[in-house]
Design an enzyme around this catalytic site. Structure first.
Site, PDB file in Angstrom:
ATOM      1  N   GLU A 241       0.809  -1.220   0.000  1.00 17.37           N
ATOM      2  CA  GLU A 241       0.000   0.000   0.000  1.00 17.37           C
ATOM      3  C   GLU A 241       0.843   1.271   0.000  1.00 17.37           C
ATOM      4  OE1 GLU A 241      -3.860   1.812   2.426  1.00 17.37           O
ATOM      5  OE2 GLU A 241      -2.931  -0.068   3.055  1.00 17.37           O
TER       6      GLU A 241
ATOM      7  N   GLY B 165      -9.254  10.110  10.111  1.00 14.44           N
ATOM      8  CA  GLY B 165     -10.692  10.100   9.864  1.00 14.44           C
ATOM      9  C   GLY B 165     -11.458   9.230  10.835  1.00 14.44           C
TER      10      GLY B 165
END
Length: 274
Positions: free
Chosen positions: A76, A127
């Site tokens: 990632e 978040g």
């Protein structure tokens, strides 16, 4: 002609990047908990034979794909930085080195120059923190509702500012800087706060923690530009303003990419096509 796509299977959203018949970059996303919709979309494109794949749910996607599809897995962090390089060039940002701050559920921070990149820090604040603290303090869990209400809120009655400490005196730093997030709660007589103000203050906490760490790492690595990416910035002008204002205050340059939430998917695509 067979087509390739890049797929970033994240915890909340799965992002897709591909080139259309005119070689133009196209982007699409699905909720990650709706895996059948993702697979149906891929299967509807009968000429897809190469998929660059990354993200925490990559293995889950892999088990549901057609066995004839060639999968190219990329870590990632590698995918994200590869995507950022492509986006910076496409948007004509020209600088030799920068800090990349990727704001997802948590936040990962990288240093990148023209030759190499490395992870230099991160924080669990992101978040997920925004949604979690909002739910705990107000009972609201819908992300878009949180953002809309936060836009209407004020932090003045909840955050303790430098000027609140140095009442009537000259302050050694900017008087409007936050001395303590939520610092006024418990030292005044207010027992109830507007939902909008609580949510705005949570936005401030998240934005300032992320930006402070990013600035410190930029200083350590002698970097001027900080590139902020990640889906937490989507439709979130308030958080973006907090980050930009504080970055500029600390004499660094904030950079927000147009498709900031798709860097991983774009990097996964580049891993197949380049």
């Amino acid at each position: 002609m067979s087509q390739a796509i890049g797929l970033d299977a994240g915890g909340t959203l799965t992002k897709l990047a591909y080139l259309d018949e005119n070689n133009q970059l196209k982007l699409k996303h699905f909720p990650s908990n709706n895996m059948p919709a993702i697979i149906n979309w891929i299967n509807s494109k009968h000429n897809i034979k190469e998929i660059g794949i990354t993200g925490g749910r990559a293995e889950q996607v892999k088990t549901m794909l057609d066995q004839d599809t060639n999968l190219h897995y990329i870590v990632e962090f590698e995918a994200t930085l590869k995507g950022v390089r492509y986006q910076l060039e496409k948007e004509n940002h020209n600088f030799d080195k920068c800090i990349i701050t990727n704001i997802g559920t948590g936040t990962s921070i990288h240093y990148m120059n023209q030759i190499e990149h490395m992870r230099v820090g991160g924080t669990g604040v992101g978040g997920g923190t925004l949604i979690g603290l909002s739910a705990l303090t107000t009972g609201i869990i819908n992300y878009q509702e949180i953002l809309q209400l936060a836009k209407k809120g004020s932090r003045m009655g909840i955050d303790l500012l430098v000027q609140d400490i140095y009442q009537g005196m000259e302050t050694p730093i900017s008087p409007t800087l936050t001395a303590s997030n939520f610092g006024k709660v418990g030292i005044n007589d207010v027992l109830e706060y507007r939902t909008e103000d609580i949510l705005a203050t949570i936005q401030g906490l998240v934005g300032e923690v992320i930006t402070t760490l990013s600035i410190q790492l930029a200083e350590q690595n002698e970097v001027e530009q900080i590139v902020y990416i990640g889906t937490t910035l989507d439709n979130n002008e308030k958080l973006r303003d907090i980050i930009a204002d504080y970055t500029i205050l600390k004499k660094k340059t904030p950079v927000f990419l147009d498709d900031h939430g798709f860097s991983g998917a774009i990097g996964a695509l580049m891993n197949v096509t380049q």
